[in-house]
Motif scaffolding. Structure first.
Motif, PDB file in Angstrom:
ATOM      1  N   THR A  11      -0.482   5.019  15.411  1.00  0.00           N
ATOM      2  CA  THR A  11       0.442   3.811  15.785  1.00  0.00           C
ATOM      3  C   THR A  11       0.861   3.073  14.765  1.00  0.00           C
ATOM      4  OG1 THR A  11      -1.578   2.475  15.982  1.00  0.00           O
ATOM      5  CG2 THR A  11      -1.199   3.432  18.036  1.00  0.00           C
ATOM      6  N   ARG A  12       1.684   1.851  15.005  1.00  0.00           N
ATOM      7  CA  ARG A  12       2.142   1.339  13.590  1.00  0.00           C
ATOM      8  C   ARG A  12       1.397   0.691  13.064  1.00  0.00           C
ATOM      9  NH1 ARG A  12       6.871  -3.538  14.430  1.00  0.00           N
ATOM     10  NH2 ARG A  12       6.965  -3.719  12.239  1.00  0.00           N
ATOM     11  N   LEU A  13       0.271   0.383  13.827  1.00  0.00           N
ATOM     12  CA  LEU A  13      -1.026  -0.308  13.156  1.00  0.00           C
ATOM     13  C   LEU A  13      -1.569   0.795  12.192  1.00  0.00           C
ATOM     14  CD1 LEU A  13      -3.493  -2.692  14.745  1.00  0.00           C
ATOM     15  CD2 LEU A  13      -4.339  -0.605  13.384  1.00  0.00           C
ATOM     16  N   GLY A  14      -1.919   1.910  12.995  1.00  0.00           N
ATOM     17  CA  GLY A  14      -2.494   2.986  12.193  1.00  0.00           C
ATOM     18  C   GLY A  14      -1.694   3.506  10.964  1.00  0.00           C
ATOM     19  N   GLN A  15      -0.732   3.391  11.090  1.00  0.00           N
ATOM     20  CA  GLN A  15       0.427   3.915   9.697  1.00  0.00           C
ATOM     21  C   GLN A  15      -0.044   2.777   8.477  1.00  0.00           C
ATOM     22  OE1 GLN A  15       4.576   4.037  11.009  1.00  0.00           O
ATOM     23  NE2 GLN A  15       3.939   5.698  12.259  1.00  0.00           N
ATOM     24  N   ARG A  16      -0.450   1.492   8.759  1.00  0.00           N
ATOM     25  CA  ARG A  16      -0.646   0.475   7.880  1.00  0.00           C
ATOM     26  C   ARG A  16      -2.098   0.569   7.438  1.00  0.00           C
ATOM     27  NH1 ARG A  16       0.145  -5.265   9.555  1.00  0.00           N
ATOM     28  NH2 ARG A  16       0.621  -5.892   7.498  1.00  0.00           N
ATOM     29  N   LEU A  17      -2.864   0.914   8.420  1.00  0.00           N
ATOM     30  CA  LEU A  17      -4.164   0.949   8.095  1.00  0.00           C
ATOM     31  C   LEU A  17      -4.376   2.200   7.457  1.00  0.00           C
ATOM     32  CD1 LEU A  17      -7.152   0.297   8.945  1.00  0.00           C
ATOM     33  CD2 LEU A  17      -7.074   1.812  10.930  1.00  0.00           C
ATOM     34  N   ALA A  18      -3.775   3.553   7.423  1.00  0.00           N
ATOM     35  CA  ALA A  18      -3.893   4.664   6.704  1.00  0.00           C
ATOM     36  C   ALA A  18      -3.534   4.423   5.035  1.00  0.00           C
ATOM     37  CB  ALA A  18      -2.808   5.499   7.020  1.00  0.00           C
ATOM     38  N   ARG A  19      -2.815   2.932   4.745  1.00  0.00           N
ATOM     39  CA  ARG A  19      -2.317   2.782   3.380  1.00  0.00           C
ATOM     40  C   ARG A  19      -3.584   2.012   2.568  1.00  0.00           C
ATOM     41  NH1 ARG A  19       3.649   0.405   3.517  1.00  0.00           N
ATOM     42  NH2 ARG A  19       2.962   0.305   1.397  1.00  0.00           N
ATOM     43  N   LEU A  20      -4.490   1.371   3.296  1.00  0.00           N
ATOM     44  CA  LEU A  20      -5.549   0.827   2.761  1.00  0.00           C
ATOM     45  C   LEU A  20      -6.570   1.716   2.337  1.00  0.00           C
ATOM     46  CD1 LEU A  20      -5.904  -2.229   5.434  1.00  0.00           C
ATOM     47  CD2 LEU A  20      -5.177  -2.262   2.853  1.00  0.00           C
ATOM     48  N   PRO A  21      -7.063   1.634   1.083  1.00  0.00           N
ATOM     49  CA  PRO A  21      -8.182   2.446   0.461  1.00  0.00           C
ATOM     50  C   PRO A  21      -9.517   2.311   0.664  1.00  0.00           C
ATOM     51  CG  PRO A  21      -7.247   0.985  -1.222  1.00  0.00           C
ATOM     52  CD  PRO A  21      -6.563   0.555  -0.010  1.00  0.00           C
TER      53      PRO A  21
END
Length: 216
Positions: A11-21
């Motif tokens: 999801t759009r939220l998932g795409q942002r989440l994937a960028r957090l280390p």
């Protein structure tokens, strides 16, 4: 559970989440913190949960260590206790030289290297969050960093770590039929709140909820 996947797509939220280390649960808390105006506090907490606890309890000095750490206890919330400890360390770090700060950590039964790691990871997460446009803000009528808002943000990543007390016992009923108890030393342990959330559920001789906060 985190709202990051729809079918087999992010999801759009998932795409942002994937960028957090960081662990997805912790990253989800950071994204939610933006909405609740408590980004700083949640970054402190998620950085702490990503490393080994900087607080030490050597067997020969266990009581002294517990007394030193108890100064930072926030009743009902192990998470807010971390924020209070962080604020103390930052204040002391500004006032002391490097060697003095290292000695302070030793005298207060804190692992200096882990404290450094905590600070470094906080800075890294803050930088990445800033790149995603995540900034500290406030909701109208609610102070920034309000405890309820902090807990609401954390809960976004801990939905399956909710527990409801099975009165009159000390056990908590959780997802998938689990039954846990609050681990020793928790700020929520004595009060035995009706509802709690936990950062982790660890199974040893039984299932223990560690790093706990009372929620409504």
């Amino acid at each position: 559970e985190l709202g990051a996947i729809d079918g087999q797509r992010l999801t759009r939220l998932g795409q942002r989440l994937a960028r957090l280390p960081t662990d997805p649960r912790l990253g989800r808390m950071v994204l939610e913190a933006e909405r609740h105006g408590c980004v700083r506090e949640v970054l402190i907490i998620t950085a702490a949960l990503s490393i080994q606890d900087p607080r030490e309890r050597p067997a020969e000095h266990r009581q002294a260590a517990d007394e030193a750490h108890a100064r930072f206890t926030v009743p009902g919330s192990d998470f807010l206790t971390l924020v209070k400890l962080w604020d103390h360390l930052r204040e002391q770090q500004k006032a002391l030289t490097g060697n003095q700060f290292r000695k302070l950590c030793r005298s207060e039964y804190l692992n200096y290297l882990r404290v450094r790691e905590w600070h470094d990871l906080f800075s890294q997460l803050r930088q990445v969050a800033g790149g995603l446009g995540i900034r500290s803000g406030t909701q109208e009528g609610v102070p920034a960093g309000h405890p309820h808002r902090v807990h609401q943000a954390l809960l976004a990543g801990l939905l399956s770590h909710l527990g409801m007390r099975d009165r009159p016992t000390r056990q908590y009923r959780g997802a998938h039929g689990s039954r846990s108890m609050i681990a020793r030393g928790s700020a929520a342990g004595k009060a035995l709140p009706r509802w709690v959330m936990a950062a982790e559920l660890v199974e040893t001789n039984r299932l223990w909820a560690r790093m706990v906060a009372a929620v409504q």
